[in-house]
Design a protein around this motif. Structure first.
Motif, PDB file in Angstrom:
ATOM      1  N   ASN A 264      50.606  34.669  30.724  1.00  0.00           N
ATOM      2  CA  ASN A 264      49.186  34.561  31.097  1.00  0.00           C
ATOM      3  C   ASN A 264      48.917  35.133  32.492  1.00  0.00           C
ATOM      4  O   ASN A 264      48.376  34.457  33.374  1.00  0.00           O
ATOM      5  N   LEU A 265      49.307  36.386  32.679  1.00  0.00           N
ATOM      6  CA  LEU A 265      49.149  37.037  33.985  1.00  0.00           C
ATOM      7  C   LEU A 265      47.956  37.978  34.002  1.00  0.00           C
ATOM      8  O   LEU A 265      48.001  39.061  34.571  1.00  0.00           O
ATOM      9  N   ASP A 266      46.868  37.559  33.366  1.00  0.00           N
ATOM     10  CA  ASP A 266      45.679  38.404  33.288  1.00  0.00           C
ATOM     11  C   ASP A 266      45.115  38.735  34.666  1.00  0.00           C
ATOM     12  O   ASP A 266      44.444  39.761  34.840  1.00  0.00           O
ATOM     13  N   SER A 267      45.397  37.877  35.629  1.00  0.00           N
ATOM     14  CA  SER A 267      44.865  38.095  36.971  1.00  0.00           C
ATOM     15  C   SER A 267      45.419  39.364  37.616  1.00  0.00           C
ATOM     16  O   SER A 267      44.816  39.913  38.540  1.00  0.00           O
ATOM     17  N   ILE A 268      46.591  39.831  37.130  1.00  0.00           N
ATOM     18  CA  ILE A 268      47.168  41.063  37.688  1.00  0.00           C
ATOM     19  C   ILE A 268      46.218  42.229  37.479  1.00  0.00           C
ATOM     20  O   ILE A 268      45.939  43.001  38.405  1.00  0.00           O
ATOM     21  N   SER A 269      45.721  42.385  36.252  1.00  0.00           N
ATOM     22  CA  SER A 269      44.792  43.491  35.981  1.00  0.00           C
ATOM     23  C   SER A 269      43.512  43.330  36.781  1.00  0.00           C
ATOM     24  O   SER A 269      42.913  44.322  37.204  1.00  0.00           O
ATOM     25  N   ALA A 270      43.101  42.073  37.015  1.00  0.00           N
ATOM     26  CA  ALA A 270      41.891  41.843  37.786  1.00  0.00           C
ATOM     27  C   ALA A 270      42.057  42.294  39.237  1.00  0.00           C
ATOM     28  O   ALA A 270      41.154  42.885  39.828  1.00  0.00           O
ATOM     29  N   VAL A 271      43.239  42.032  39.814  1.00  0.00           N
ATOM     30  CA  VAL A 271      43.508  42.451  41.190  1.00  0.00           C
ATOM     31  C   VAL A 271      43.505  43.971  41.294  1.00  0.00           C
ATOM     32  O   VAL A 271      42.891  44.558  42.189  1.00  0.00           O
ATOM     33  N   ILE A 272      44.210  44.636  40.353  1.00  0.00           N
ATOM     34  CA  ILE A 272      44.249  46.094  40.348  1.00  0.00           C
ATOM     35  C   ILE A 272      42.846  46.660  40.195  1.00  0.00           C
ATOM     36  O   ILE A 272      42.448  47.607  40.883  1.00  0.00           O
ATOM     37  N   LEU A 273      42.089  46.061  39.276  1.00  0.00           N
ATOM     38  CA  LEU A 273      40.730  46.522  39.010  1.00  0.00           C
ATOM     39  C   LEU A 273      39.832  46.355  40.217  1.00  0.00           C
ATOM     40  O   LEU A 273      39.095  47.277  40.602  1.00  0.00           O
ATOM     41  N   PHE A 274      39.895  45.191  40.850  1.00  0.00           N
ATOM     42  CA  PHE A 274      39.008  44.914  41.978  1.00  0.00           C
ATOM     43  C   PHE A 274      39.292  45.851  43.146  1.00  0.00           C
ATOM     44  O   PHE A 274      38.376  46.467  43.696  1.00  0.00           O
ATOM     45  N   ILE A 275      40.564  45.965  43.529  1.00  0.00           N
ATOM     46  CA  ILE A 275      40.906  46.782  44.699  1.00  0.00           C
ATOM     47  C   ILE A 275      40.657  48.256  44.415  1.00  0.00           C
ATOM     48  O   ILE A 275      40.034  48.965  45.215  1.00  0.00           O
ATOM     49  N   GLY A 276      41.151  48.737  43.276  1.00  0.00           N
ATOM     50  CA  GLY A 276      40.955  50.145  42.938  1.00  0.00           C
ATOM     51  C   GLY A 276      39.498  50.500  42.780  1.00  0.00           C
ATOM     52  O   GLY A 276      39.040  51.536  43.286  1.00  0.00           O
ATOM     53  N   GLY A 277      38.743  49.648  42.095  1.00  0.00           N
ATOM     54  CA  GLY A 277      37.322  49.908  41.914  1.00  0.00           C
ATOM     55  C   GLY A 277      36.560  49.899  43.223  1.00  0.00           C
ATOM     56  O   GLY A 277      35.640  50.697  43.432  1.00  0.00           O
ATOM     57  N   PHE A 278      36.956  49.015  44.129  1.00  0.00           N
ATOM     58  CA  PHE A 278      36.284  48.945  45.418  1.00  0.00           C
ATOM     59  C   PHE A 278      36.437  50.238  46.201  1.00  0.00           C
ATOM     60  O   PHE A 278      35.458  50.796  46.715  1.00  0.00           O
ATOM     61  N   PHE A 279      37.668  50.739  46.309  1.00  0.00           N
ATOM     62  CA  PHE A 279      37.895  51.935  47.119  1.00  0.00           C
ATOM     63  C   PHE A 279      37.307  53.179  46.463  1.00  0.00           C
ATOM     64  O   PHE A 279      36.774  54.051  47.146  1.00  0.00           O
ATOM     65  N   LYS A 280      37.401  53.278  45.144  1.00  0.00           N
ATOM     66  CA  LYS A 280      36.840  54.450  44.469  1.00  0.00           C
ATOM     67  C   LYS A 280      35.326  54.472  44.616  1.00  0.00           C
ATOM     68  O   LYS A 280      34.727  55.516  44.892  1.00  0.00           O
ATOM     69  N   THR A 281      34.698  53.329  44.427  1.00  0.00           N
ATOM     70  CA  THR A 281      33.248  53.255  44.582  1.00  0.00           C
ATOM     71  C   THR A 281      32.826  53.519  46.012  1.00  0.00           C
ATOM     72  O   THR A 281      31.899  54.294  46.278  1.00  0.00           O
ATOM     73  N   THR A 282      33.498  52.883  46.964  1.00  0.00           N
ATOM     74  CA  THR A 282      33.109  52.977  48.364  1.00  0.00           C
ATOM     75  C   THR A 282      33.257  54.393  48.904  1.00  0.00           C
ATOM     76  O   THR A 282      32.369  54.908  49.593  1.00  0.00           O
TER      77      THR A 282
END
Length: 369
Positions: A264-282
């Motif tokens: 149940n390590l779904d949070s791993i994808s969430a961390v990758i998604l949040f950080i990567g999405g933040f920098f790409k968007t910004t």
């Protein structure tokens, strides 16, 4: 002038290229050979990086908007700068809305979308108003976290015994042409060709002569990580499941199970998604802001950041209704119409600009006694 270090540039380009791309099965049009298509796209991108950095080398203290205006003049360069600004805003908006939808699906299904996007955009505003150097320092902190979670995912899924490399066979079973079709222009444009936005930032880097080396290293490492992600996704899910899954890496992580303890390590994808999405968007968002600022010779960019942020949030909430519509715009519509637009701005236009710069410098040398 604000400056960032070589390592900070490397971290920003790595986070930008990784973005949310490791969550998806890039090049899946090539079926089991998607990983080969990704590698070919990465190799082609080194030529683009050479073109981008060569343009910067001829104009070390200017960004892309200033270079276009100086090389092409007011009447051609100005509209082109405006189109580049729209392009940066458009890609940033795609990532912004995608981020909201994926976070809603994976972590916060009952939270209103306006809350998710507003908190995200407020974070972007805070960082950018604090200065570009703050974003660069933040990249130094975030890259090790992203790399740790990515590599942990690869190791844990392998230890779980879910990786079946026979799903990658037969290699080039349909020949090389489907692989090349998947690589160009789609994978050259996304994610590697999007690095054209760094022409808005390279003027801030110490040791300009090393920009090509740093950028190439970032592209190479991130390209290998994306390739590993594609291999893992196909090896675990198979081609059909990977192609039809909304978030393939999220599905892969669900298979991680070590003795019913590590699961149940779904949070791993969430961390990758949040950080990567933040920098790409910004980085795309601020690239558009800097282009508009240079085009209209504005002195204060903070009000422009606020206005653009409001437009971003409003447009995402009203136009992108769900992830299926976002994927249709991002992939189906892009394949039909928008990729030609991106191909021009990511590939053709920089090459033409470099040729014009080279011809002008050659003519100036000939005129000198």
């Amino acid at each position: 002038m604000r400056r960032i270090s070589r390592f900070q540039l490397f971290t920003l380009m790595m986070l930008f290229e990784i973005g949310s791309t490791t969550l998806f099965a890039l090049g899946i049009e090539a079926n089991q050979d998607a990983w080969i298509a990704t590698l070919i796209g990465m190799l082609c991108s080194f030529v683009l990086i050479w073109v981008y950095t060569k343009i910067q080398k001829y104009n070390p203290n200017h960004n892309l908007a200033d270079i276009l205006s100086a090389v092409l003049g007011k009447w051609i360069g100005g509209p082109l700068v405006f189109l580049y600004a729209l392009k940066f805003f458009w890609v940033g908006l795609l990532n912004f809305s995608e981020f909201g939808e994926l976070i809603s699906i994976t972590l916060l299904p009952v939270t209103p979308m306006i809350i998710i996007l507003s908190i995200f955009m407020l974070t972007v505003i805070y960082v950018l108003c604090s200065g570009y150097e703050v974003l660069a320092r933040l990249g130094e902190l975030m890259l090790p976290i992203v790399l740790f979670f990515l590599i942990s995912t690869y190791v844990l899924i392998a230890l779980s015994g879910k990786v079946d490399l026979t799903r990658l066979q037969p290699v080039l079973g349909n020949g090389i042409l489907p692989v090349l079709d998947a690589s160009f222009p789609a994978l050259v444009n996304f994610p590697f060709g999007e690095a054209v936005v760094f022409l808005m930032y390279w003027q801030y880097v110490h040791a300009e002569e090393q920009i090509f080396r740093i950028a190439s290293l970032a592209i190479g490492v991130s390209g290998l990580l994306v390739t590993c992600s594609v291999i893992i996704i196909i090896s675990v899910l198979g081609v059909q499941y990977a192609a039809n899954s909304e978030i393939p890496l999220f599905e892969v992580i669900k298979y991680i199970n070590l003795a019913d303890i590590i699961t149940n390590l779904d949070s791993i994808s969430a961390v990758i998604l949040f950080i990567g999405g933040f920098f790409k968007t910004t980085l795309h968002f601020y690239g558009g802001v800097l282009a508009i600022k240079s085009l209209f010779h504005l002195k204060n960019e903070k009000w422009l950041i606020f206005v653009s942020a409001i437009c971003f949030t409003w447009f995402s909430l009203t136009y992108y209704k769900n992830l299926a519509f976002h994927r249709w715009v991002g992939f189906e519509l892009s394949n039909a119409y928008i990729y030609s637009f991106f191909t021009f701005f990511n590939i053709m236009c920089p090459i033409l600009i470099l040729i014009i710069i080279w011809l002008k410098s050659k003519r100036l040398k000939l005129k000198r006694p």
